[in-house]
Design a protein around this motif. Structure first.
Motif, PDB file in Angstrom:
ATOM      1  N   ASP A 203       0.838  -1.200   0.000  1.00 27.09           N
ATOM      2  CA  ASP A 203       0.000   0.000   0.000  1.00 27.09           C
ATOM      3  C   ASP A 203       0.872   1.250   0.000  1.00 27.09           C
ATOM      4  O   ASP A 203       0.447   2.320   0.441  1.00 27.09           O
ATOM      5  N   PHE A 204       2.097   1.130  -0.524  1.00 27.73           N
ATOM      6  CA  PHE A 204       3.071   2.227  -0.494  1.00 27.73           C
ATOM      7  C   PHE A 204       2.748   3.346  -1.485  1.00 27.73           C
ATOM      8  O   PHE A 204       3.219   4.470  -1.333  1.00 27.73           O
ATOM      9  N   GLY A 205       1.980   3.042  -2.544  1.00 31.68           N
ATOM     10  CA  GLY A 205       1.819   4.008  -3.622  1.00 31.68           C
ATOM     11  C   GLY A 205       3.131   4.119  -4.397  1.00 31.68           C
ATOM     12  O   GLY A 205       4.085   3.377  -4.164  1.00 31.68           O
ATOM     13  N   THR A 206       3.188   5.070  -5.318  1.00 32.94           N
ATOM     14  CA  THR A 206       4.402   5.230  -6.127  1.00 32.94           C
ATOM     15  C   THR A 206       5.010   6.624  -6.009  1.00 32.94           C
ATOM     16  O   THR A 206       5.987   6.941  -6.678  1.00 32.94           O
ATOM     17  N   LYS A 207       4.444   7.471  -5.152  1.00 29.98           N
ATOM     18  CA  LYS A 207       4.964   8.823  -5.008  1.00 29.98           C
ATOM     19  C   LYS A 207       6.245   8.856  -4.176  1.00 29.98           C
ATOM     20  O   LYS A 207       7.178   9.608  -4.482  1.00 29.98           O
ATOM     21  N   ASP A 208       6.288   8.031  -3.140  1.00 30.04           N
ATOM     22  CA  ASP A 208       7.398   8.069  -2.195  1.00 30.04           C
ATOM     23  C   ASP A 208       8.535   7.132  -2.604  1.00 30.04           C
ATOM     24  O   ASP A 208       8.468   6.461  -3.627  1.00 30.04           O
ATOM     25  N   HIS A 209       9.538   7.063  -1.758  1.00 29.22           N
ATOM     26  CA  HIS A 209      10.755   6.304  -2.076  1.00 29.22           C
ATOM     27  C   HIS A 209      10.650   4.818  -1.743  1.00 29.22           C
ATOM     28  O   HIS A 209      11.542   4.040  -2.089  1.00 29.22           O
ATOM     29  N   PHE A 210       9.572   4.402  -1.078  1.00 29.02           N
ATOM     30  CA  PHE A 210       9.524   3.066  -0.482  1.00 29.02           C
ATOM     31  C   PHE A 210       9.696   1.938  -1.504  1.00 29.02           C
ATOM     32  O   PHE A 210      10.488   1.015  -1.314  1.00 29.02           O
ATOM     33  N   VAL A 211       8.934   1.980  -2.596  1.00 30.88           N
ATOM     34  CA  VAL A 211       9.008   0.907  -3.595  1.00 30.88           C
ATOM     35  C   VAL A 211      10.391   0.850  -4.219  1.00 30.88           C
ATOM     36  O   VAL A 211      10.981  -0.235  -4.367  1.00 30.88           O
ATOM     37  N   GLY A 212      10.940   2.005  -4.566  1.00 28.55           N
ATOM     38  CA  GLY A 212      12.279   2.038  -5.161  1.00 28.55           C
ATOM     39  C   GLY A 212      13.338   1.496  -4.225  1.00 28.55           C
ATOM     40  O   GLY A 212      14.254   0.768  -4.652  1.00 28.55           O
ATOM     41  N   ALA A 213      13.220   1.819  -2.941  1.00 27.85           N
ATOM     42  CA  ALA A 213      14.192   1.326  -1.963  1.00 27.85           C
ATOM     43  C   ALA A 213      14.133  -0.187  -1.826  1.00 27.85           C
ATOM     44  O   ALA A 213      15.170  -0.861  -1.745  1.00 27.85           O
ATOM     45  N   VAL A 214      12.920  -0.734  -1.816  1.00 25.22           N
ATOM     46  CA  VAL A 214      12.764  -2.186  -1.697  1.00 25.22           C
ATOM     47  C   VAL A 214      13.347  -2.885  -2.920  1.00 25.22           C
ATOM     48  O   VAL A 214      14.079  -3.883  -2.802  1.00 25.22           O
ATOM     49  N   LYS A 215      13.067  -2.369  -4.100  1.00 23.17           N
ATOM     50  CA  LYS A 215      13.613  -2.978  -5.315  1.00 23.17           C
ATOM     51  C   LYS A 215      15.138  -2.892  -5.334  1.00 23.17           C
ATOM     52  O   LYS A 215      15.827  -3.853  -5.723  1.00 23.17           O
ATOM     53  N   GLY A 216      15.669  -1.753  -4.923  1.00 24.73           N
ATOM     54  CA  GLY A 216      17.124  -1.611  -4.882  1.00 24.73           C
ATOM     55  C   GLY A 216      17.763  -2.604  -3.943  1.00 24.73           C
ATOM     56  O   GLY A 216      18.820  -3.179  -4.254  1.00 24.73           O
ATOM     57  N   ALA A 217      17.121  -2.832  -2.787  1.00 29.89           N
ATOM     58  CA  ALA A 217      17.652  -3.795  -1.818  1.00 29.89           C
ATOM     59  C   ALA A 217      17.618  -5.213  -2.369  1.00 29.89           C
ATOM     60  O   ALA A 217      18.536  -6.013  -2.140  1.00 29.89           O
ATOM     61  N   ILE A 218      16.567  -5.540  -3.115  1.00 30.80           N
ATOM     62  CA  ILE A 218      16.486  -6.878  -3.712  1.00 30.80           C
ATOM     63  C   ILE A 218      17.602  -7.064  -4.736  1.00 30.80           C
ATOM     64  O   ILE A 218      18.296  -8.090  -4.745  1.00 30.80           O
ATOM     65  N   TYR A 219      17.806  -6.070  -5.591  1.00 34.08           N
ATOM     66  CA  TYR A 219      18.859  -6.183  -6.604  1.00 34.08           C
ATOM     67  C   TYR A 219      20.248  -6.219  -5.978  1.00 34.08           C
ATOM     68  O   TYR A 219      21.164  -6.841  -6.526  1.00 34.08           O
ATOM     69  N   SER A 220      20.417  -5.563  -4.826  1.00 34.86           N
ATOM     70  CA  SER A 220      21.708  -5.616  -4.138  1.00 34.86           C
ATOM     71  C   SER A 220      21.994  -7.023  -3.639  1.00 34.86           C
ATOM     72  O   SER A 220      23.147  -7.471  -3.616  1.00 34.86           O
ATOM     73  N   GLU A 221      20.942  -7.719  -3.227  1.00 41.76           N
ATOM     74  CA  GLU A 221      21.092  -9.095  -2.740  1.00 41.76           C
ATOM     75  C   GLU A 221      21.103 -10.098  -3.891  1.00 41.76           C
ATOM     76  O   GLU A 221      21.845 -11.077  -3.876  1.00 41.76           O
ATOM     77  N   LEU A 222      20.244  -9.834  -4.897  1.00 42.53           N
ATOM     78  CA  LEU A 222      20.062 -10.778  -6.007  1.00 42.53           C
ATOM     79  C   LEU A 222      20.082 -10.011  -7.320  1.00 42.53           C
ATOM     80  O   LEU A 222      19.030  -9.631  -7.852  1.00 42.53           O
TER      81      LEU A 222
END
Length: 288
Positions: A9-28
């Protein structure tokens, strides 16, 4: 290569979705990330459950689903990882999984307990991503927590049937992008209780005596095209997910309107189906 979905329920205006995706790519670095949706109404567990239940079945085995709705850790809201239907779900134990698991029992449930778990203010980023990465690398669920046997269940997503089996009482669990009102009454329940009897669907102050098989079934194609004026007409049907839906034909919230606006249907509003009560004849003995 890992397939990971995100439902939040993060929406796309804030940084939350981008941060989560970045963390996933850092791991995988080779992960494939699919956004199911980030437009869940804030903290709406039932809406999350409906969307995820109807989306996850299209994904291949071993897909990992990260669910970030009402995810803050508390005594009443633990974090769990579930193996279910050959897929994995990482989510808060707030009841949303009970709709997904209503037809398929989980293979394994683990209460997550990893380093710095309780100190995170952004568990989807700090905890769920680490758990997803562990699973993607082939790690065992028992490493990230203790195995448990139960999960929280929410009863509001389950319709009720009266003792005489003449009434199904359900409710609106989701308003879709067109303003259509989706209920928690599915086709299987409708058929098993109705047994072909006549019925009346009560939705707000409106009634329906017929359930269509598709939106276009409302159109009489024997009429000339210029006489087919159905836009804005109300109808009931079982949607592609086999849930009863109250809809407006060719609805558009910006022009015609949808069932939510034109019929005044809101999330959690009661929907009932009353079936014809067939009274069995009584037989008496006649002395001859």
């Amino acid at each position: 290569m890992s397939l990971i979905t995100l439902t939040t329920d993060f929406g796309t205006k804030d940084h939350f979705v981008g941060a989560v995706k970045g963390a996933i790519y850092s791991e995988l670095p080779n992960a494939i990330i699919v956004d199911i949706t980030h437009d869940i109404s804030p903290f709406n567990i039932t809406e999350t459950a409906y969307i995820l239940k109807n989306a996850y079945k299209s994904f291949p085995d071993n897909t990992i689903h990260i669910i970030g709705v009402d995810s803050e850790l508390s005594i009443d809201n633990k974090h769990i990882a579930i193996e279910l239907d050959n897929q994995f779900f990482i989510c808060p134990d707030n009841g949303l999984i009970s709709m997904i698991a209503s037809e398929v029992n989980p293979t394994r449930i683990v209460e997550i307990n990893i380093h710095n778990h309780t100190n995170s203010s952004f568990p989807v980023l700090d905890i769920f991503v680490k758990v997803a990465s562990h699973i993607a690398r082939g790690g065992n669920l028992n490493v990230i927590g203790k195995e448990i046997s139960n999960y929280k269940k929410i009863t509001e997503i389950q319709p009720k049937v009266n003792q005489q089996q003449t009434i199904i009482k359900g409710g609106v669990i989701y308003i879709d992008n067109y303003g259509n009102a989706i209920t928690n009454i599915n086709k299987k329940l409708f058929s098993s209780i109705g047994k072909g009897r006549n019925f009346i669907i009560n939705a707000s102050r409106y009634q329906f005596k017929k359930v269509l098989n598709g939106y276009n079934e409302i159109v009489d194609y024997t009429l000339p095209e210029e006489k087919r004026q159905y836009d804005g007409d109300k109808l009931a049907l079982f949607n592609s997910a086999d849930f009863l839906e109250i809809a407006i034909y060719r609805s558009n919230l910006k022009t015609v309107g949808g069932a939510s606006t034109l019929l005044g249907l809101k999330y959690r509003d009661t929907i009932t189906i009353e079936f014809e009560d067939i009274v069995k004849p009584e037989f008496v003995t006649i002395n001859q």
